[in-house]
Structures are given as C-alpha cells and as structure tokens.
Motif scaffolding. Structure first.
Motif, PDB file in Angstrom:
ATOM      1  N   THR A   6     -54.631  32.345   1.212  1.00 34.01           N
ATOM      2  CA  THR A   6     -55.245  32.905   0.010  1.00 34.01           C
ATOM      3  C   THR A   6     -54.151  33.353  -0.951  1.00 34.01           C
ATOM      4  OG1 THR A   6     -57.177  33.645   1.246  1.00 34.01           O
ATOM      5  CG2 THR A   6     -56.756  34.719  -0.869  1.00 34.01           C
ATOM      6  N   PRO A   7     -54.175  32.877  -2.209  1.00 31.63           N
ATOM      7  CA  PRO A   7     -53.151  33.315  -3.159  1.00 31.63           C
ATOM      8  C   PRO A   7     -53.504  34.676  -3.772  1.00 31.63           C
ATOM      9  CG  PRO A   7     -54.577  31.684  -4.180  1.00 31.63           C
ATOM     10  CD  PRO A   7     -55.051  31.828  -2.765  1.00 31.63           C
ATOM     11  N   PHE A   8     -52.514  35.545  -3.847  1.00 31.86           N
ATOM     12  CA  PHE A   8     -52.639  36.813  -4.544  1.00 31.86           C
ATOM     13  C   PHE A   8     -51.672  36.775  -5.725  1.00 31.86           C
ATOM     14  CE2 PHE A   8     -54.539  37.918  -0.572  1.00 31.86           C
ATOM     15  CZ  PHE A   8     -55.409  38.970  -0.828  1.00 31.86           C
ATOM     16  N   ASP A   9     -52.217  36.611  -6.914  1.00 32.61           N
ATOM     17  CA  ASP A   9     -51.392  36.577  -8.114  1.00 32.61           C
ATOM     18  C   ASP A   9     -51.200  38.010  -8.603  1.00 32.61           C
ATOM     19  OD1 ASP A   9     -51.038  33.731  -8.358  1.00 32.61           O
ATOM     20  OD2 ASP A   9     -53.168  33.627  -8.845  1.00 32.61           O
ATOM     21  N   VAL A  10     -50.008  38.539  -8.378  1.00 32.25           N
ATOM     22  CA  VAL A  10     -49.741  39.933  -8.704  1.00 32.25           C
ATOM     23  C   VAL A  10     -49.724  40.150 -10.205  1.00 32.25           C
ATOM     24  CG1 VAL A  10     -48.094  41.819  -8.401  1.00 32.25           C
ATOM     25  CG2 VAL A  10     -48.474  40.179  -6.552  1.00 32.25           C
ATOM     26  N   GLY A  11     -49.125  39.227 -10.940  1.00 27.86           N
ATOM     27  CA  GLY A  11     -49.242  39.237 -12.388  1.00 27.86           C
ATOM     28  C   GLY A  11     -48.281  40.140 -13.136  1.00 27.86           C
ATOM     29  N   TRP A  12     -47.488  40.934 -12.419  1.00 24.30           N
ATOM     30  CA  TRP A  12     -46.571  41.853 -13.110  1.00 24.30           C
ATOM     31  C   TRP A  12     -45.366  42.050 -12.212  1.00 24.30           C
ATOM     32  CZ3 TRP A  12     -47.419  47.780 -14.097  1.00 24.30           C
ATOM     33  CH2 TRP A  12     -46.490  48.232 -15.045  1.00 24.30           C
ATOM     34  N   ARG A  13     -44.175  41.746 -12.733  1.00 26.65           N
ATOM     35  CA  ARG A  13     -42.977  41.791 -11.906  1.00 26.65           C
ATOM     36  C   ARG A  13     -42.683  43.202 -11.395  1.00 26.65           C
ATOM     37  NH1 ARG A  13     -39.872  37.891 -10.897  1.00 26.65           N
ATOM     38  NH2 ARG A  13     -40.719  36.679 -12.622  1.00 26.65           N
ATOM     39  N   VAL A  14     -43.023  44.206 -12.176  1.00 27.58           N
ATOM     40  CA  VAL A  14     -42.807  45.584 -11.728  1.00 27.58           C
ATOM     41  C   VAL A  14     -43.619  45.866 -10.466  1.00 27.58           C
ATOM     42  CG1 VAL A  14     -43.082  48.022 -12.324  1.00 27.58           C
ATOM     43  CG2 VAL A  14     -42.220  46.404 -14.035  1.00 27.58           C
ATOM     44  N   LEU A  15     -44.856  45.357 -10.436  1.00 32.18           N
ATOM     45  CA  LEU A  15     -45.682  45.543  -9.242  1.00 32.18           C
ATOM     46  C   LEU A  15     -45.110  44.789  -8.063  1.00 32.18           C
ATOM     47  CD1 LEU A  15     -49.444  45.405 -10.281  1.00 32.18           C
ATOM     48  CD2 LEU A  15     -48.155  47.330  -9.394  1.00 32.18           C
ATOM     49  N   MET A  16     -44.566  43.610  -8.318  1.00 30.17           N
ATOM     50  CA  MET A  16     -43.951  42.831  -7.239  1.00 30.17           C
ATOM     51  C   MET A  16     -42.787  43.619  -6.635  1.00 30.17           C
ATOM     52  SD  MET A  16     -44.895  39.655  -6.420  1.00 30.17           S
ATOM     53  CE  MET A  16     -44.381  38.209  -5.493  1.00 30.17           C
ATOM     54  N   TRP A  17     -42.007  44.233  -7.484  1.00 29.78           N
ATOM     55  CA  TRP A  17     -40.890  45.032  -6.992  1.00 29.78           C
ATOM     56  C   TRP A  17     -41.394  46.293  -6.289  1.00 29.78           C
ATOM     57  CZ3 TRP A  17     -39.737  50.067  -8.426  1.00 29.78           C
ATOM     58  CH2 TRP A  17     -38.543  50.581  -7.888  1.00 29.78           C
ATOM     59  N   ALA A  18     -42.356  46.977  -6.913  1.00 29.19           N
ATOM     60  CA  ALA A  18     -42.821  48.249  -6.366  1.00 29.19           C
ATOM     61  C   ALA A  18     -43.551  48.074  -5.043  1.00 29.19           C
ATOM     62  CB  ALA A  18     -43.741  48.934  -7.378  1.00 29.19           C
ATOM     63  N   SER A  19     -44.114  46.876  -4.808  1.00 30.30           N
ATOM     64  CA  SER A  19     -44.812  46.662  -3.547  1.00 30.30           C
ATOM     65  C   SER A  19     -43.869  46.792  -2.356  1.00 30.30           C
ATOM     66  CB  SER A  19     -45.479  45.285  -3.542  1.00 30.30           C
ATOM     67  OG  SER A  19     -44.514  44.249  -3.515  1.00 30.30           O
ATOM     68  N   ARG A  20     -42.549  46.615  -2.599  1.00 28.75           N
ATOM     69  CA  ARG A  20     -41.572  46.756  -1.518  1.00 28.75           C
ATOM     70  C   ARG A  20     -41.488  48.196  -1.022  1.00 28.75           C
ATOM     71  NH1 ARG A  20     -36.837  43.356  -4.671  1.00 28.75           N
ATOM     72  NH2 ARG A  20     -38.064  41.452  -4.982  1.00 28.75           N
ATOM     73  N   LEU A  21     -41.968  49.122  -1.831  1.00 31.20           N
ATOM     74  CA  LEU A  21     -41.935  50.523  -1.449  1.00 31.20           C
ATOM     75  C   LEU A  21     -43.151  50.921  -0.626  1.00 31.20           C
ATOM     76  CD1 LEU A  21     -40.787  52.015  -4.884  1.00 31.20           C
ATOM     77  CD2 LEU A  21     -39.359  51.248  -2.972  1.00 31.20           C
ATOM     78  N   LEU A  77     -44.663  35.319  -9.047  1.00 33.34           N
ATOM     79  CA  LEU A  77     -45.370  36.596  -8.847  1.00 33.34           C
ATOM     80  C   LEU A  77     -46.611  36.389  -7.990  1.00 33.34           C
ATOM     81  CD1 LEU A  77     -45.131  38.040 -12.488  1.00 33.34           C
ATOM     82  CD2 LEU A  77     -43.456  38.185 -10.622  1.00 33.34           C
ATOM     83  N   ARG A  78     -46.420  35.701  -6.885  1.00 41.76           N
ATOM     84  CA  ARG A  78     -47.562  35.326  -6.045  1.00 41.76           C
ATOM     85  C   ARG A  78     -47.214  35.525  -4.578  1.00 41.76           C
ATOM     86  NH1 ARG A  78     -47.600  30.251  -7.217  1.00 41.76           N
ATOM     87  NH2 ARG A  78     -48.962  30.516  -9.021  1.00 41.76           N
ATOM     88  N   TYR A  79     -48.189  36.016  -3.825  1.00 39.47           N
ATOM     89  CA  TYR A  79     -48.127  36.017  -2.369  1.00 39.47           C
ATOM     90  C   TYR A  79     -49.202  35.068  -1.853  1.00 39.47           C
ATOM     91  CZ  TYR A  79     -45.519  40.449  -2.755  1.00 39.47           C
ATOM     92  OH  TYR A  79     -44.591  41.409  -3.058  1.00 39.47           O
ATOM     93  N   ARG A  80     -48.887  34.327  -0.796  1.00 37.94           N
ATOM     94  CA  ARG A  80     -49.907  33.487  -0.143  1.00 37.94           C
ATOM     95  C   ARG A  80     -50.083  34.002   1.286  1.00 37.94           C
ATOM     96  NH1 ARG A  80     -48.355  27.568  -0.373  1.00 37.94           N
ATOM     97  NH2 ARG A  80     -46.216  28.313  -0.613  1.00 37.94           N
TER      98      ARG A  80
END
Length: 306
Positions: free
Chosen positions: A214-229, A246-249
C-alpha cells in the motif's frame, strides 16, 4: 515554527505511526482507554456477531482485519490483520498475529481471543472488520502453517517498524508477517535455515505473484524527516526513489485483501461494522465495502444494538 502549527504537524505524524496497526502507535504502551458500560457491551456484542459469522462459515481458519487508528487521510480504513483460527476443543476463535511487546521492546507472535482482537481499535463507538473465507486448499495450507509454531515464528523478524518496506528484511510490521506467512503456505516454501532467508524467499514469492504494498504518499518533506522522530518508524529500508518521491510502500490489510482476491479464486468476503450513532451492527457479504458511518444498504444484514 509557530506554536499553532504544531497540532497540524503532530496529527499526520501520529497517523504515520499507525501504519503498522494500532499496536505500533505511540499510545500503544499507555493504559487502554476506559470504556463506559454501554461501550463495553456494544463491543462485546459486535465481537459475538463476528464469531457467529465465522461459525456459520463452517471453516476453521480465516483472514481477519480490523480498523484501528484513523487512517482516512491515506484512504485506509483497516490497519491490523491476522489469522483467525478455531480451537478444536471448544470451538472458540483466536487470532494469531504479530504485536509489539512494549515491556520487552520487540515483536512477538500473540494468539488473542476474538473479543479482544475485535475490540482493539482506537474508536469505541465505530468499528469495522473484514473476514476473508478461503477455498479449501488455500485454507488448509494456511491453517497447517499458522498452527506450526516453529514455522510461524521463523518468519518473525527481530526488529519492528510500523512503516516497514514490504520487500526488505531489515524490519517487519504486523501485516507483513501475515503476508509472508501466506507466501510460505501457498508457495509451498520449504523451511529455511534462518529467519532472514525464510523471509527473503517469501518476499520473492510475493513479488513474482504480483503482491502490491500500500503506498503512503506523505506529501511533505518535513513530515518525511519528522517521521524519523516517531518511535517504531524507520526509512533506511525504503528504496531511495520512494524516499525522493515522499512515499512509503507498506504492507497493510488492503494489500493483503487485494492480493488474496486476485491470487485465490473462490475467496469470499464479509464486512461487519458497528456504530453508536445508529445502534446497529451491519453485515455485508461480497467485495463492495461498507460506506462511512456504518449505514446499511439493501441486501445488508442488520442487527439492532438497542
């Protein structure tokens, strides 16, 4: 960042943390939400309705998935799946699943009673669950492997990630363990020497059979970075092109449902829901999903909760 913007950031981060199911959310290790007597009764009656539907199928194994945290932002209703197995002794149902053991800080396999599984979502006043009933050959192969503790545990990865990439063995989420169990059962894969090689051959089989995460399109690079926290989330297993996009599968119940529908002809589907607003349980047979709000349509079976 202005203070007013933090809630707008934290909400999607919490949603991202739910990708692997409610068992991986930041709130999972907190005390469970207290239910009122009415909510508790409603959820137990819903669990009983699910059990009755499984009993009526005449089968001893099924795939099940329930709603958990709110994933509507990503178009997902269901977050957590497992294998429902009927006990030979008393006919009761339990669900074999991967969960994250907070005290031990590692994933485990857990056989959970059907009522606890059904009521494990985060919203006590509205819940959905689907059941996939398999044709005999697929059901028998799955049941044999799911009941084989050694083989089932061999597919359990030592490291958990809620957003684990579906075709990498560094991490695993609950739904990916189930997908790999299906591969081992239906692919007739031999017992491997270790977890790494067993998971590798299961993932290879899934890829060759057209399994789609299932693709999760995060859509915002800041969120992609912040998800690491966010605890229990990682991105070092995801392909560079996905990170750039900016996608997780990720393996989700939707991935499993779509794969089983395509790969196992003769599979049938049930979906059940309950809602406090309507005080009813709705059961639908077939592949058409129930709508929002648990509203019945012609042909659905309705049970009052009043």
């Amino acid at each position: 960042m202005n203070a007013w913007r933090w809630p707008h950031l934290l909400v999607p981060l919490l949603v991202l943390a739910a990708m692997g199911g409610a068992e991986a959310s930041p709130r999972y290790c907190d005390a469970p939400r207290a239910l009122s007597a009415v909510q508790h009764d409603r959820q137990l009656r819903f669990a009983a309705a699910v059990g009755e539907a499984l009993d009526a199928s005449g089968q001893s194994v099924a795939l099940v998935a329930r709603s958990g945290l709110e994933l509507g932002r990503f178009g997902q209703r269901f977050s957590h799946a497992g294998v429902a197995i009927r006990a030979a002794m008393d006919g009761g149902w339990s669900v074999r699943q991967l969960y994250y053991a907070c005290d031990e800080a590692q994933p485990r396999l857990f056989d959970q009673g059907l009522p606890a599984f059904v009521t494990g979502g985060d919203e006590p006043d509205l819940g959905h669950l689907w059941v996939l009933l398999l044709p005999a050959p697929a059901a028998q192969a799955l049941e044999a492997l799911a009941r084989d503790n050694r083989r089932a545990l061999q597919l359990l990865a030592p490291r958990y990630s809620a957003n684990a990439y579906a075709f990498d063995t560094r991490y695993q989420n609950c739904n990916q363990w189930l997908a790999e169990l299906l591969a081992a059962a239906w692919g007739g894969l031999p017992a491997a020497a270790d977890t790494e090689s067993g998971r590798t051959q299961a993932q290879r089989w899934l890829q060759t059979r057209g399994y789609e995460p299932t693709p999760f399109d995060v859509g915002w690079r800041v969120l992609m970075w912040a998800s690491r926290l966010v605890p229990l989330m990682h991105d070092d297993d995801h392909p560079a092109e996905d990170i750039a996009a900016l996608r997780y599968r990720v393996s989700m119940p939707a991935s499993i449902e779509n794969f089983v529908r395509s790969a196992v002809p003769g599979t049938s589907r049930l979906e059940l829901c309950h809602a406090a607003r309507t005080s009813q349980i709705v059961l639908r047979r077939g592949w058409a999903a129930l709508g929002d709000g648990c509203l019945a349509q012609p042909g659905d079976e309705v049970t009052s909760l009043r």
